[in-house]
Design an enzyme around this catalytic site. Structure first.
Site, PDB file in Angstrom:
ATOM      1  N   LYS A   1      41.355  -4.490 -21.751  1.00 37.01           N
ATOM      2  CA  LYS A   1      39.951  -4.987 -22.240  1.00 37.01           C
ATOM      3  C   LYS A   1      39.822  -6.316 -21.604  1.00 37.01           C
ATOM      4  O   LYS A   1      40.461  -7.076 -21.625  1.00 37.01           O
ATOM      5  CB  LYS A   1      39.691  -5.210 -23.704  1.00 37.01           C
ATOM      6  CG  LYS A   1      39.882  -3.549 -24.637  1.00 37.01           C
ATOM      7  CD  LYS A   1      39.788  -4.243 -26.122  1.00 37.01           C
ATOM      8  CE  LYS A   1      40.187  -2.808 -26.858  1.00 37.01           C
ATOM      9  NZ  LYS A   1      38.984  -1.938 -26.657  1.00 37.01           N
TER      10      LYS A   1
ATOM     11  N   ARG B   1      42.439   8.114 -30.640  1.00 35.56           N
ATOM     12  CA  ARG B   1      42.538   9.499 -30.538  1.00 35.56           C
ATOM     13  C   ARG B   1      43.737  10.091 -30.461  1.00 35.56           C
ATOM     14  O   ARG B   1      44.122  11.192 -31.029  1.00 35.56           O
ATOM     15  CB  ARG B   1      41.413   9.956 -29.810  1.00 35.56           C
ATOM     16  CG  ARG B   1      41.769  10.098 -28.303  1.00 35.56           C
ATOM     17  CD  ARG B   1      40.554  10.173 -27.437  1.00 35.56           C
ATOM     18  NE  ARG B   1      39.405   9.007 -27.647  1.00 35.56           N
ATOM     19  CZ  ARG B   1      38.342   8.937 -26.979  1.00 35.56           C
ATOM     20  NH1 ARG B   1      38.029   9.873 -26.160  1.00 35.56           N
ATOM     21  NH2 ARG B   1      37.534   7.910 -26.996  1.00 35.56           N
TER      22      ARG B   1
END
Length: 505
Positions: A279, A353
């Site tokens: 990020k 996920r």
């Protein structure tokens, strides 16, 4: 922790640091604010001119508005706090529970540092008392664990709720529920706010284990060796780059008379750097909050146990740190999941996920009546719904509608979202059974479709993407603090209650 008492004393006679009253915006065409029910004795101390005084001070009764004024003679409390309730309801109608909850929260925040406050807000039924108690206890929350005690402002120490009936079973039950839910929601907030150098998978698992002993829950923890032996490739793949190894935690609450079983699955990325798909600066400073889903599941299971709900409830906490290193999963790697499916990892920052998929598969093996997962899963959901509401997806439209209604009933803003079949093709992989990324547009829906692939056949499932409301970076409002919010806890508890009551089939 702020204490709650139900008091039969009058607003004028109770000794406290302040008395809290409600003020509303008048009905259409009316001028000036209106003093709400519960404040009659306080209004009398102002010679019936409390509304006039408040209007002079600029108060309108708007929701969230807080006005402090010195108390006149005739009141034991030295300060009056008038808090806005929004538009006054029509005759014979009650104030919405969420309006009472937010007003009580605003007042409790304004009273930080006080020892005791009397809340004289409108109470017509036990449900009103519960909403006020919840709002006050949540609004009084403060995270001060890392601050010098001399400088930290302590939260309001005691809430005395007036207008309730201490000996009435319904009011007592409402108070007990408010305390259990608020305390566990605040525990979730504490976990979310704890810095990631202190809260990592192993330490989170230790907190869950301790709570299990305290509240009679059966707790099972899979450490790295157990995860490898079990073939939990998703959880291991996400956590393999971190110094702190991953964990899978199962908390089980059972009731001897339960007829239904719910499985709750929470994403617990205790810090999310994005991994190799790092990020950028400006997007990783608050990533300690990426375990908010696991915190919500943990809190909901403990609250259900404290309330003795007639339902079997299992909570699955999929815990890992997502860090870059020489051992980290790379874009292009293929993971073999617990289900046996293979996943091509195209972006290591789509890690939530992966851990959820393993936990959902494992939860499915126990064949629960329904599975609900909770996760700060996608920025796309924030773009779609903003910072104050979460998205709901499901493989069953009726169940999605029920969860949405339950969230609204619990006072949590949410919105039902679709799972369009046409977006599934974007996750086709030439190398593996499925990729962890698909089309960029509709990314929140793509993530939901990915998770759906791992739900056991015939099991009803819903996915709550709480990326927006889980961590509040703006100024506090109502009972919502800056930082971790405890989003989804109330929805999960209410879902468990409705299931226990047989309302969900």
């Amino acid at each position: 922790m702020t204490a709650l008492t139900l008091s039969t004393a009058g607003a004028a006679t109770l000794r406290a640091d302040a008395v809290v009253v409600g003020v509303a915006k008048g009905a259409k065409g009316a001028k000036g604010p209106v003093v709400a029910a519960g404040a009659e004795a306080v209004d009398a101390a102002f010679d019936g001119k409390l509304a006039t005084v408040l209007e002079t001070l600029g108060a309108s009764g708007a929701e969230g508005e807080v006005t402090k004024l010195p108390a006149p003679s005739g009141l034991k409390a030295p300060v009056v706090i008038a808090v806005g309730l929004g538009t006054a309801p029509e005759k014979d109608d009650a104030y919405p529970a969420e309006s009472l909850r937010r007003a009580a929260g605003s007042a409790a925040r304004a009273l930080a540092g006080s020892k005791k406050a009397a809340f004289a807000l409108p109470v017509e039924a036990a449900e009103d008392a519960q909403a006020i108690a919840e709002g006050a206890l949540l609004g009084a929350y403060a995270f001060t664990a890392y601050q010098d005690e001399k400088n930290a402002k302590k939260p309001l120490a005691e809430v005395a709720l007036l207008g309730a009936k201490p000996r009435d079973k319904a009011f007592k039950a409402a108070a007990e529920r408010a305390v259990a839910v608020a305390e566990e929601m605040n525990r979730a907030r504490d976990l979310i706010n704890t810095p990631p150098n202190d809260l990592y998978p192993e330490s989170f698992a230790a907190v869950a284990t301790a709570a299990g002993k305290e509240h009679g829950l059966k707790v099972q923890v899979w450490d790295e060796k157990a995860l490898v032996k079990g073939g939990f490739g998703g959880i291991l793949g996400v956590g393999q780059g971190a110094a702190h190894g991953p964990r899978l935690v199962k908390l089980a609450y059972t009731h001897p008379d339960a007829e239904k079983t719910l499985a709750l699955v929470g994403k617990g990325i205790t810090y999310d750097s994005g991994g190799i798909s790092l990020k950028p600066a400006g997007h990783n400073e608050t990533m300690k909050c990426d375990m908010s889903g696991a915190a919500a599941v943990f809190a909901a299971v403990v609250a259900a146990a404290r309330l003795g709900l007639r339902v079997n409830l299992t909570g699955w906490l999929a815990l890992a740190e997502n860090m870059p290193s020489g051992n980290a999963t790379r874009p292009g790697d293929v993971l073999r999941m617990y289900s046996g499916k293979t996943v091509e990892v195209l972006n290591t920052d789509a890690e939530g996920r992966l851990v959820l998929a393993d936990a959902i598969t494992r939860a499915s093996e126990e064949n629960p009546d329904a599975i609900v997962d909770v996760a700060t899963l996608t920025g796309a959901m924030v773009l779609a719904l903003g910072n104050r509401r979460f998205g709901i997806m499901s493989n069953d439209e009726a169940f999605r509608t029920s969860v949405h209604e339950i969230a609204e009933e619990a006072g949590e803003d949410s919105w039902p979202m679709p799972l369009p079949a046409d977006l599934r093709k974007g996750m086709d992989s030439p190398t593996a059974d499925i990729a962890n990324m698909g089309e960029r547009m509709g990314g929140g829906l793509v993530a939901g479709l990915f998770l759906k692939e791992f739900v056991g056949e015939g099991i009803t499932w819903a996915h709550l993407d709480i990326a927006g409301p889980a961590f509040h970076e703006g100024a506090p409002y109502g009972y919502t603090p800056k930082g971790g919010t405890g989003s989804a806890v109330r929805t999960l508890v209410r879902l468990a209650e409705r299931t226990a009551d047989g309302d969900l089939g």
